[in-house]
Design a protein around this motif. Sequence first.
Motif, PDB file in Angstrom:
ATOM      1  N   ARG A  99       0.807  -1.094  -0.027  1.00  0.00           N
ATOM      2  CA  ARG A  99      -0.185   0.002  -0.020  1.00  0.00           C
ATOM      3  C   ARG A  99       0.805   1.134  -0.111  1.00  0.00           C
ATOM      4  N   VAL A 100       0.389   2.245  -0.725  1.00  0.00           N
ATOM      5  CA  VAL A 100       1.164   3.607  -1.089  1.00  0.00           C
ATOM      6  C   VAL A 100       0.277   4.537  -0.713  1.00  0.00           C
ATOM      7  N   GLU A 101       0.395   5.764   0.087  1.00  0.00           N
ATOM      8  CA  GLU A 101      -0.305   6.953  -0.234  1.00  0.00           C
ATOM      9  C   GLU A 101       0.393   8.274   0.484  1.00  0.00           C
ATOM     10  N   PHE A 102      -0.017   9.324  -0.410  1.00  0.00           N
ATOM     11  CA  PHE A 102       0.620  10.495  -0.025  1.00  0.00           C
ATOM     12  C   PHE A 102      -0.162  11.266   1.186  1.00  0.00           C
ATOM     13  N   ASN A 103       0.462  11.973   1.919  1.00  0.00           N
ATOM     14  CA  ASN A 103       0.063  12.476   2.960  1.00  0.00           C
ATOM     15  C   ASN A 103      -0.841  13.922   2.620  1.00  0.00           C
ATOM     16  N   PRO A 104      -1.810  14.545   3.133  1.00  0.00           N
ATOM     17  CA  PRO A 104      -2.502  15.786   2.725  1.00  0.00           C
ATOM     18  C   PRO A 104      -1.795  16.730   2.090  1.00  0.00           C
ATOM     19  N   GLU A 105      -0.607  16.832   2.448  1.00  0.00           N
ATOM     20  CA  GLU A 105       0.159  17.842   1.646  1.00  0.00           C
ATOM     21  C   GLU A 105       1.020  17.352   0.677  1.00  0.00           C
ATOM     22  N   SER A 106       0.853  16.167   0.294  1.00  0.00           N
ATOM     23  CA  SER A 106       1.885  15.632  -0.777  1.00  0.00           C
ATOM     24  C   SER A 106       3.371  15.733  -0.647  1.00  0.00           C
ATOM     25  N   ASN A 107       3.861  16.087   0.602  1.00  0.00           N
ATOM     26  CA  ASN A 107       5.113  16.063   0.858  1.00  0.00           C
ATOM     27  C   ASN A 107       5.768  14.970   1.423  1.00  0.00           C
ATOM     28  N   ARG A 108       5.109  13.911   1.991  1.00  0.00           N
ATOM     29  CA  ARG A 108       5.388  12.675   2.299  1.00  0.00           C
ATOM     30  C   ARG A 108       4.666  11.537   1.848  1.00  0.00           C
ATOM     31  N   ALA A 109       5.290  10.289   1.846  1.00  0.00           N
ATOM     32  CA  ALA A 109       4.148   9.239   1.267  1.00  0.00           C
ATOM     33  C   ALA A 109       4.549   8.076   2.121  1.00  0.00           C
ATOM     34  N   ALA A 156      -2.867   0.906   5.342  1.00  0.00           N
ATOM     35  CA  ALA A 156      -2.545   2.080   6.189  1.00  0.00           C
ATOM     36  C   ALA A 156      -3.248   3.322   5.419  1.00  0.00           C
ATOM     37  N   ALA A 157      -3.340   4.327   6.236  1.00  0.00           N
ATOM     38  CA  ALA A 157      -4.069   5.919   5.663  1.00  0.00           C
ATOM     39  C   ALA A 157      -3.497   6.941   6.459  1.00  0.00           C
ATOM     40  N   TRP A 158      -3.418   8.083   6.065  1.00  0.00           N
ATOM     41  CA  TRP A 158      -3.160   9.044   6.775  1.00  0.00           C
ATOM     42  C   TRP A 158      -4.343   9.847   7.473  1.00  0.00           C
ATOM     43  N   TYR A 160      -6.056  13.351   9.735  1.00  0.00           N
ATOM     44  CA  TYR A 160      -6.161  14.773   9.307  1.00  0.00           C
ATOM     45  C   TYR A 160      -4.604  15.373   9.726  1.00  0.00           C
ATOM     46  N   GLY A 161      -4.233  16.281   8.918  1.00  0.00           N
ATOM     47  CA  GLY A 161      -3.211  17.160   9.139  1.00  0.00           C
ATOM     48  C   GLY A 161      -1.842  16.283   8.989  1.00  0.00           C
ATOM     49  N   GLY A 162      -1.970  14.772   8.612  1.00  0.00           N
ATOM     50  CA  GLY A 162      -0.867  14.252   8.265  1.00  0.00           C
ATOM     51  C   GLY A 162       0.012  13.976   9.452  1.00  0.00           C
ATOM     52  N   SER A 163      -0.482  14.307  10.799  1.00  0.00           N
ATOM     53  CA  SER A 163       0.319  13.864  11.874  1.00  0.00           C
ATOM     54  C   SER A 163       0.316  12.393  12.337  1.00  0.00           C
ATOM     55  N   THR A 164      -0.941  11.737  11.773  1.00  0.00           N
ATOM     56  CA  THR A 164      -0.944  10.548  12.354  1.00  0.00           C
ATOM     57  C   THR A 164      -1.369   9.401  11.138  1.00  0.00           C
ATOM     58  N   ILE A 165      -0.852   8.162  11.545  1.00  0.00           N
ATOM     59  CA  ILE A 165      -1.413   7.183  10.436  1.00  0.00           C
ATOM     60  C   ILE A 165      -2.272   6.197  11.296  1.00  0.00           C
ATOM     61  N   VAL A 166      -3.132   5.607  10.546  1.00  0.00           N
ATOM     62  CA  VAL A 166      -4.196   4.743  10.793  1.00  0.00           C
ATOM     63  C   VAL A 166      -3.835   3.176  10.049  1.00  0.00           C
ATOM     64  N   ALA A 167      -3.633   2.098  10.757  1.00  0.00           N
ATOM     65  CA  ALA A 167      -3.064   1.089  10.205  1.00  0.00           C
ATOM     66  C   ALA A 167      -4.268  -0.228  10.438  1.00  0.00           C
ATOM     67  N   GLY A 168      -4.310  -1.030   9.356  1.00  0.00           N
ATOM     68  CA  GLY A 168      -4.924  -2.292   9.594  1.00  0.00           C
ATOM     69  C   GLY A 168      -4.375  -3.372   9.651  1.00  0.00           C
ATOM     70  N   HIS A 169      -4.741  -4.303  10.236  1.00  0.00           N
ATOM     71  CA  HIS A 169      -3.937  -5.724  10.553  1.00  0.00           C
ATOM     72  C   HIS A 169      -4.382  -6.939   9.977  1.00  0.00           C
ATOM     73  N   THR A 196      -9.063  -5.473   5.253  1.00  0.00           N
ATOM     74  CA  THR A 196      -8.747  -5.383   3.765  1.00  0.00           C
ATOM     75  C   THR A 196      -8.460  -4.120   3.132  1.00  0.00           C
ATOM     76  N   ASP A 197      -9.053  -2.982   3.921  1.00  0.00           N
ATOM     77  CA  ASP A 197      -9.256  -1.770   3.354  1.00  0.00           C
ATOM     78  C   ASP A 197      -9.574  -0.642   4.543  1.00  0.00           C
ATOM     79  N   ILE A 198      -8.845   0.614   4.338  1.00  0.00           N
ATOM     80  CA  ILE A 198      -9.030   1.718   5.142  1.00  0.00           C
ATOM     81  C   ILE A 198      -9.125   2.843   4.096  1.00  0.00           C
ATOM     82  N   GLN A 199     -10.071   3.481   4.344  1.00  0.00           N
ATOM     83  CA  GLN A 199     -10.265   4.816   3.397  1.00  0.00           C
ATOM     84  C   GLN A 199     -10.999   5.870   4.440  1.00  0.00           C
ATOM     85  N   MET A 200     -10.432   7.010   4.422  1.00  0.00           N
ATOM     86  CA  MET A 200     -10.602   8.122   5.150  1.00  0.00           C
ATOM     87  C   MET A 200     -11.774   9.023   4.627  1.00  0.00           C
TER      88      MET A 200
END
Length: 363
Positions: A99-109, A156-158, A160-169, A196-200
């Motif tokens: 899984r890959v995902e940009f953070n809300p500001e797109s300056n991290r992945a 996993a998904a970012w 709000y604010g890109g300060s935390t990550i929520v992950a599924g196991h 199987t999925d996490i969507q914000m």
Amino acid sequence: MIRPILLKGHERPLTQVKFNVDGDILFSVSKDQEASVWYSSNGERIGTLNGHKGTIWSIDVDQNTDYVITASADFTGKLWKAQTGECIYTWNFEAPAKRVEFNPESNRALFVTDEVMGQIGTIKIFPIDHTKSEQASTPEIEIKNDKGVSARFTVAAWGYGGSTIVAGHANGEITKWDVKTGACLGRVKAHEMQVTDIQMAQDKTYFITSSKDKSAKLYDVDNLELLKTYTSDAPLNTACITPVKDFVILGGGQDARDVTTTAAAEGKFEAKIHHKIFQDEIGRVKGHFGPLNYIAVHPQGTAYASGGEDGYIRLHHFPKSYFDFQYDVEKTAKAARQQELERQKEEEEETKGNEPAAVSASA
């Protein structure tokens, strides 16, 4: 009746579909080692991203549709220019990237790597520098799974604010992590089987999970508090939250390895629409001939795309009846709001009408 646009550009099962922020471009990846780019209005294919040597499990696009990022079973992640399809950087991992995902500001992945061949499953966070092609090869933060292979990271998904990550196991748990320190901020047992999925949601303050245990659940990001539960009659691979209307869309179906023995009608290969608040199922959309592996909703809430095990993408633009649908309680609330607005307007007009009299009286 929702009439879909059928997109056929992949030879093997779809793994993920994603809209860009404006919703005019759709990206798709599959097990055929190729990413495709489409116009969402008419389903015309614009181009492909070629370079991976294995299944592409995940794709994301930044806020300005300048860069696309992919995660693959070939132990790499790649950064691409969205407009030209040029691969400008490749990250190399010790295990497949799931899984890959940009953070809300797109300056991290973030990348989620699998727990196989003796490697510990991780979430790796890399800085993304938009001013140059060369990127950091080592992650800023690496979050490791220390609970064993049965609790490995799956998605996993970012937050709000890109300060935390929520992950599924894989064991049904969901966890919350601090991006700066890598510390675990919370852990709850959300499902009985693999997440199987996490969507914000669009504001990233709450999210939906899906699981092989035939349920999807809505959680609050701050406290990992369970808000709603949606039950299905088949294992779920994906779930998303629709903007504009208070709905969620669930997708899945009988396991892929059993599909050859099952008719489409019995396999439950349908997108199921539930009311987000009342949790009831309010509709189903048929069409796929295998499990739905991923569902993405248009950012303006006007359409959704589903990628299936059958190799097809079905792009559904919602009809007027979808937007008009309301429960009786919603109609009552809307009427009450309208009455309140009219009453306030009348009071304002009365106040304006009395103002000259008040002035002359004081004179």
